[in-house]
Each structure stands twice: as C-alpha cells, then as structure tokens.
Scaffold this active site. Structure first.
Site, PDB file in Angstrom:
ATOM      1  N   GLU A  60       1.275  -2.231  -0.588  1.00  0.00           N
ATOM      2  CA  GLU A  60       0.871  -1.068  -1.382  1.00  0.00           C
ATOM      3  C   GLU A  60       2.064  -0.135  -1.636  1.00  0.00           C
ATOM      4  OE1 GLU A  60      -3.581   0.001  -1.268  1.00  0.00           O
ATOM      5  OE2 GLU A  60      -2.594   1.445   0.029  1.00  0.00           O
ATOM      6  N   GLU A 111       4.193  -1.750  -4.180  1.00  0.00           N
ATOM      7  CA  GLU A 111       3.607  -1.590  -5.514  1.00  0.00           C
ATOM      8  C   GLU A 111       3.860  -0.172  -6.036  1.00  0.00           C
ATOM      9  OE1 GLU A 111      -0.594  -2.513  -5.630  1.00  0.00           O
ATOM     10  OE2 GLU A 111      -0.757  -2.023  -7.763  1.00  0.00           O
ATOM     11  N   CYS A 140      -8.622  -0.093  -0.642  1.00  0.00           N
ATOM     12  CA  CYS A 140      -9.195  -0.821   0.499  1.00  0.00           C
ATOM     13  C   CYS A 140     -10.681  -0.590   0.712  1.00  0.00           C
ATOM     14  CB  CYS A 140      -8.425  -0.535   1.772  1.00  0.00           C
ATOM     15  SG  CYS A 140      -7.941   1.143   1.955  1.00  0.00           S
ATOM     16  N   SER A 159      -4.635   0.163  -6.891  1.00  0.00           N
ATOM     17  CA  SER A 159      -3.654  -0.827  -6.457  1.00  0.00           C
ATOM     18  C   SER A 159      -4.320  -2.193  -6.521  1.00  0.00           C
ATOM     19  CB  SER A 159      -3.265  -0.508  -5.010  1.00  0.00           C
ATOM     20  OG  SER A 159      -2.834  -1.668  -4.352  1.00  0.00           O
ATOM     21  N   LYS A 198     -18.562  -4.030   3.027  1.00  0.00           N
ATOM     22  CA  LYS A 198     -17.654  -5.153   3.309  1.00  0.00           C
ATOM     23  C   LYS A 198     -18.400  -6.481   3.286  1.00  0.00           C
ATOM     24  CE  LYS A 198     -13.752  -2.884   4.410  1.00  0.00           C
ATOM     25  NZ  LYS A 198     -12.583  -3.019   3.544  1.00  0.00           N
ATOM     26  N   GLU A 231     -18.391  -7.304  -0.292  1.00  0.00           N
ATOM     27  CA  GLU A 231     -17.004  -7.564  -0.718  1.00  0.00           C
ATOM     28  C   GLU A 231     -16.590  -9.002  -0.367  1.00  0.00           C
ATOM     29  OE1 GLU A 231     -13.986  -5.822   1.717  1.00  0.00           O
ATOM     30  OE2 GLU A 231     -12.557  -5.639   0.082  1.00  0.00           O
ATOM     31  N   GLU A 254     -13.547 -13.779  -6.381  1.00  0.00           N
ATOM     32  CA  GLU A 254     -12.080 -13.735  -6.487  1.00  0.00           C
ATOM     33  C   GLU A 254     -11.412 -13.574  -5.126  1.00  0.00           C
ATOM     34  OE1 GLU A 254     -14.192 -11.526  -7.640  1.00  0.00           O
ATOM     35  OE2 GLU A 254     -13.494  -9.461  -7.359  1.00  0.00           O
ATOM     36  N   CYS A 302     -13.727   5.699   6.966  1.00  0.00           N
ATOM     37  CA  CYS A 302     -14.411   4.599   7.679  1.00  0.00           C
ATOM     38  C   CYS A 302     -15.055   5.048   8.987  1.00  0.00           C
ATOM     39  CB  CYS A 302     -13.442   3.473   7.974  1.00  0.00           C
ATOM     40  SG  CYS A 302     -12.974   2.577   6.498  1.00  0.00           S
TER      41      CYS A 302
HETATM   42 FE1  HC1 Z   1     -11.785   0.589   6.917  1.00  0.00          FE
HETATM   43 FE2  HC1 Z   1      -9.871  -0.797   6.102  1.00  0.00          FE
HETATM   44  S1  HC1 Z   1      -9.666   1.219   7.084  1.00  0.00           S
HETATM   45  S2  HC1 Z   1     -11.542  -0.068   4.730  1.00  0.00           S
HETATM   46  O1  HC1 Z   1     -11.682   2.217   6.060  1.00  0.00           O
HETATM   47  O2  HC1 Z   1      -8.569  -0.416   4.753  1.00  0.00           O
HETATM   48  O3  HC1 Z   1     -14.402  -0.749   6.783  1.00  0.00           O
HETATM   49  O4  HC1 Z   1     -12.015   1.052   9.841  1.00  0.00           O
HETATM   50  O5  HC1 Z   1     -11.287  -2.128   8.163  1.00  0.00           O
HETATM   51  O6  HC1 Z   1     -10.274  -3.705   5.241  1.00  0.00           O
HETATM   52  O7  HC1 Z   1      -7.713  -1.721   8.011  1.00  0.00           O
HETATM   53  C1  HC1 Z   1     -13.490  -0.124   6.905  1.00  0.00           C
HETATM   54  C2  HC1 Z   1     -12.017   0.937   8.744  1.00  0.00           C
HETATM   55  C3  HC1 Z   1     -11.121  -1.205   7.450  1.00  0.00           C
HETATM   56  C4  HC1 Z   1     -10.078  -2.598   5.541  1.00  0.00           C
HETATM   57  C5  HC1 Z   1      -8.513  -1.427   7.270  1.00  0.00           C
END
Ligand code: HC1
Ligand code: SF4
Length: 574
Positions: free
Chosen positions: A283, A286, A303, A323, A362, A365, A370, A507
């Site tokens: 990141e 980038e 993320c 990103s 998640k 996700e 993809e 998170c």
């Molecule tokens: Fe998260 Fe992440 S910090 S998104 O907030 O970018 O869920 O804890 O795992 O993938 O590392 C959540 C937390 C986590 C991702 C990372």
C-alpha cells in the site's frame, strides 16, 4: 437543574435528562430492552416500543417509559411498585408468548438479552400462547442469518443500519404479530445493498440477526487427515477474545490465543498481522507510486470488506480511489497457497486457510470470485471471535490459564504497525510510518501520530513528509464514510490519503466481536490495548519485518512488482 425523587432518594440532574439516566445517578437500575445508548457515537435508540423500562410517576394515571420520558421539577418516581414490576414482567411475557422459545439450541443462548430479562424479571411461566411466526430463515448472504421469527421489533438494528451506517437496508415489515425488521419487500439479504458490516448483528438483543455459523467447516477440516489446516488471527482478536472467557475488556491475550489455537489442532498457527505488514509494503508502495507518477489521489485504504461493498454500491463513480491491495487476511491466504505451499512441499488444494476475524463481512469477502486462483479460494473459511471462542470452549480449553506461546515461523512475525490495523486510524498511521522513511530516506523517530488517533467519527491531520504536507482523512462507521466521500466528490475536501473502516472504532468494534451490548467504553478499552500492544513491540514499522522482507527476497521480488500484483492486488466492480 431539575430536582426530583426516585424511590425516595433525592436527585438533582440537568434539564432534559431522562428518568432512566437520572435513576443511574442514584444507582437505581431500571431494566431496558429496545433502548440503546451508543455513548461516544452519540446515538440513542429510545423508541420506547418494548415498555420494559416503565416506572410509576406520582400523579400520572399511566406508567411512563423511563428511557424517553424526561425529568420534571418535583417529580416523584417509583421504579419498584408492584404495578411497575408487574407491567415490566408482562411486557416480557407478551414478547415470549409468540417467541420460538428454543433457547437450548439458539445461537444466542446465554447471550440473549430477552432471556436475561426473563430471568431478571422473574418470569416463571408464559401465560399466553400467542400465534408463532413461521418465516423462513434467510441465509442467502453467506454471512448474516436473518431469522424473522426471533425479531422482537426493538428496532435497534434499524437505528444502526439507517442512522449510523446510513445503509438503509432494514425497516419494519408487515403488521401486528407478524411484523419483523428486514430489507424492503423482504428481498433476500444478498439481493439488497447490505454491506454485511454486521453492526445490526452486534446490537440485536436476540438471535433475529446472527452470523452464519462456519464452525462445522472448521471441525471437518481439523478432522480430515488429508488437509493441512492453517489458522490466522486478525489484529483485533487478541484484545477482545479474553472477554469471552470472563477476562476484562482490553486484556491483551496474544500469547494465550496462539496457545489455544495450537491445542485445537491447527497444523500451523499464524498471525494476520504478518500480512498487515505485507499490506503496508504494497500500500505504501502504491501510494508513493501514485504521488511520483501523478496517480489518483486521495488513495483510500482497502482492507475493510464492508467498506468495499459500500463504495461499490453507493459510490460507483469513485472506484478509482481505493488502493488495489487485497485485504491482509486475503493476502495471507494467497501467500500461503503459493510461497508457503512451495516451501513446505504441500499441494495448495490440500491446504485449508481459516481466518479468525472480528468481522462478519470477511465471510462474504472470502467468497468473492476474484479472490481465488485457479478456483482455489485464497481463504477457505472465516470464523468470528465469538465462533472461535465457542470452539475453544467445546475443546475444554482453560483460556485464561494458558501459558503464552508464539506464532509459528515463516509467516508469524509482526511489527507494531500491523497491530494498530485493528483500530480506526491505524492502517493509515502504519502506512505513514513506512511511506515517510521511503520518501525521505530518513529515519522516523517519533512513530506515534497522535493527531490521527481517537474515536471522533471523522478526523483529519496533516503529516509533514520531507517538504510535502500530506493531508490525511479518517472515518469510521459508514455514515461518517459517506460524509467524507461526499465532501471529496463535491471538491470541498482535499486529501492525499484516507482510511475508512465500516465499524465504529474500526475492527475492535467489528460485528463478530464479543457482544458489547452497546457499551462503547468496551470498544475504547480494546482500542487502548491495541496501542499498548504496539508499544510492546520491538519493531514498529512494517518494512522492518524480517519475515516479510525474506518473502520478497525469496519469492515476490519487488514490492508492487509483477508477481506482487498478481498475488496481492485485486479490482472492484460497481
Ligand atoms: Fe481487520 Fe484487517 S485490520 S480488516 O480491521 O486490514 O476484520 O482486526 O484482520 O484483513 O490485518 C478485520 C482486524 C483484519 C484484514 C488486518
Ligand atoms: Fe445494515 Fe450492516 Fe446490517 Fe447490512 S450488515 S443490514 S448494512 S447494519
């Protein structure tokens, strides 16, 4: 100021205070159900629909809902009269009369606020046998289960979804006994614009909204001798999982977490933090690339999957700002099924990657097409903090008394920069720590950017990098994200980098975390623990992570190079 008495005690409070809040000041507890005060988020649900908080006010013929009624000078309030007590009990009995009452097998068993209330109010029989609802459960999203039969119309989820997240998915459907909260026209969740942020789940008092249970898949994988099962834990798990075992909110339990997962039988126990450091390498590269080559600014961190769903649905004209980095746990899966598989001599199809996440989105996700290679998903199974803790309990693990252990080698090292991913503002702070050194060639001595921290919904700060002033914007909660994005789109806000997290607090406040029942101070304690864990680390910048550097040297080549692009980057579609 207003003076009144509550159960014979004098109390003086500010004008505008509710009876419920005034009672708290003299340590009188009034039960509530639909009421929800989200503290620092400054949102209160006081629809007063459940009537569980009613009290008697001298001179008034009817009982008064204490969560919404404001104090008046000279008021004489009693919360403990037979009439008030009976009315509260009746309110709960009525709710139970058409509730499925399958507590033994309910996913909310022992965590259900209706169940606790029935206990607290001394309900011993359900006097009426009301007509039961018989709606199908909606599991279409693969992330959230909606069970309308358990909806008690408290409308907390509606407040969350509509007022705080501004997603507008949930509203009251049908009338009378058949009513419940769901998407308009009761379409399946996966056909709505739901982001799967899970904040409705986080505040639902019953099991009308829960996560899809993926623990059976984990048990199957662990019991399949042909599978090599790898687990990774997100940054925000370590500061919350202790709560599931009676430990104080904000207890840092990283070592116990690694030990518990090993005892469960995972073949390798890893840390998503490793991949968060890897994410920063990509990141920050980038970002530097966009700055040096006149690329699109601001760059937005990518993320948070609920946030990605949100921008895809609601701001399709702005899909060039996020990103292209995959989220850390997906990067971890991708690297596991290539680099790790090669190193260990295991066929990728025999590896099962389990992500333990504080997040419900998640789950959705991980299913995005993809985010797989050759039809093999980067991440196979996602379970929440609550789900993994339930499994640990089934295994008989005495979590609080475990000796600390470390994560496994090769992909287990992490820096303080990766830990702070778990709280709002942390991803961008981690990126700045690296971008600063890369752009200036100088050592960054003060790694803590306190101006980027806190729990204000929208924050901004300017970081001086060499002779450049980098303007940074941060939002948490999707309603705040919407405001920030609209400001950018209208040309009123100018930033070079922004971080958005869908959940209040980031998170740490994810929809899969131990239920906080609307107590925002719990989220604050988890956030403080995240910053403490960062301070505890010897290395606090992602580009100092030796295992990550070895991964580039041995396998990936240059950060943001061709192989890294293939394995670690993605794209978005409206
Ligand atoms: Fe998260 Fe992440 S910090 S998104 O907030 O970018 O869920 O804890 O795992 O993938 O590392 C959540 C937390 C986590 C991702 C990372
Ligand atoms: Fe709304 Fe989020 Fe719940 Fe979806 S998951 S209904 S967007 S609060």
């Amino acid at each position: 100021k207003v003076s009144l008495t509550i159960n014979g005690q004098d109390v003086v409070v500010d004008k505008g205070t509710t009876i419920l809040d005034a009672a708290k000041q003299v340590n009188v507890h009034i039960p509530t159900l639909c009421y929800m005060d989200l503290g620092e988020l400054k949102f209160i649900n006081k629809s007063a629909s459940c009537r569980v908080c009613v009290v008697e006010v001298q001179g008034r013929p009817n009982l008064v809902p204490s969560c919404s009624a404001e104090v008046e000078e000279g008021m004489v309030v009693r919360t403990d009269t037979i009439r008030a007590i009976k009315a509260r009990r009746t309110a709960v009995e009525l709710l139970l009369s058409n509730h499925p009452n399958e507590c033994f097998t309910c996913p909310k068993n022992m965590e259900c606020e209706l169940q606790s209330l029935a206990h607290e109010l001394g309900v011993r029989e359900i006097k009426w046998e009301g007509e039961k609802m018989n709606y199908e459960k909606d599991t279409s999203s693969g992330a959230i289960v909606k069970d309308p039969n358990k909806c008690i119309m408290c409308r907390r989820c509606e407040t969350m979804c509509n007022d705080i997240q501004t997603c507008g998915i949930l509203s009251g459907i049908s009338r009378g006994f058949d009513s419940f909260v769901g998407p308009a026209f009761n379409i399946p969740m996966n056909e709505s614009s739901c982001t799967y942020c899970g904040q409705c789940v986080a505040v639902c008092p019953t099991a009308a909204l829960t996560e899809v249970n993926h623990t059976p898949k984990v048990w199957d994988a662990l019991n399949n001798p042909d599978k090599h099962v790898i687990v990774q834990v997100a940054p925000a798990i370590r500061v919350a999982i202790g709560e599931m075992f009676g430990m104080e909110p904000g207890t840092i339990a990283t070592g116990k977490l690694a030990a518990a997962l090993r005892r469960m039988g995972f073949d390798a126990v890893y840390d998503t933090d490793f991949a968060a450091d890897l994410t920063i390498m990509e990141e920050a590269s980038e970002f530097v690339h966009r700055i040096k080559h006149g690329g699109k600014l601001p760059m937005l961190t990518s993320c948070c999957p609920a946030w990605v769903q949100f921008i895809e649905h609601q701001f399709p004209d702005m899909l060039d700002i996020p990103s292209t980095c995959k989220s850390p746990h997906i990067m971890f899966g991708s690297i596991t099924k290539t680099y790790y598989a090669e190193k260990m001599g295991i066929a990728p199809e025999n590896i099962v990657v389990v992500s333990v996440m504080p997040c419900i989105a998640k789950k959705a996700e991980a299913k995005r097409p993809e985010l797989s290679h050759d039809e093999n998903a980067n991440v196979d199974i996602v379970v929440t903090t609550r789900e993994i803790a339930a499994m640990m309990k089934e295994c008989g693990i005495d979590f609080p008394n475990l000796e600390d252990e470390d994560f496994d080698k090769i992909m287990g090292e992490s820096t303080g920069a990766s830990v702070i991913f778990g709280t709002t503002g942390g991803v961008i702070e981690a990126a700045v720590r690296t971008a600063y050194e890369w752009l200036t060639g100088e050592e960054l001595k003060q790694v803590e950017f306190t101006q980027l921290r806190g729990l204000e919904g929208i924050r901004q700060g300017t970081v001086k990098i060499g002779d450049m002033d980098v303007k940074i914007g941060i939002a948490h909660g999707l309603g705040n994200a919407r405001k920030l994005l609209e400001c950018i789109r209208d040309g009123h806000c100018e930033f070079q980098a922004i971080e958005i997290m869908a959940c209040p607090g980031g998170c740490v406040g994810g929809g899969g975390q131990p239920y906080h029942h609307g107590h925002m101070e719990i989220i604050k304690k988890r956030q403080e623990a995240i910053y403490q864990e960062d301070r505890n680390k010897a290395k606090r910048k992602s580009h100092e992570n030796e295992e990550v550097l070895r991964l580039y040297k041995e396998y990936l080549g240059e950060p943001y190079g061709e192989k890294a692009h293939h394995l670690l980057h993605t794209h978005y579609s409206p």
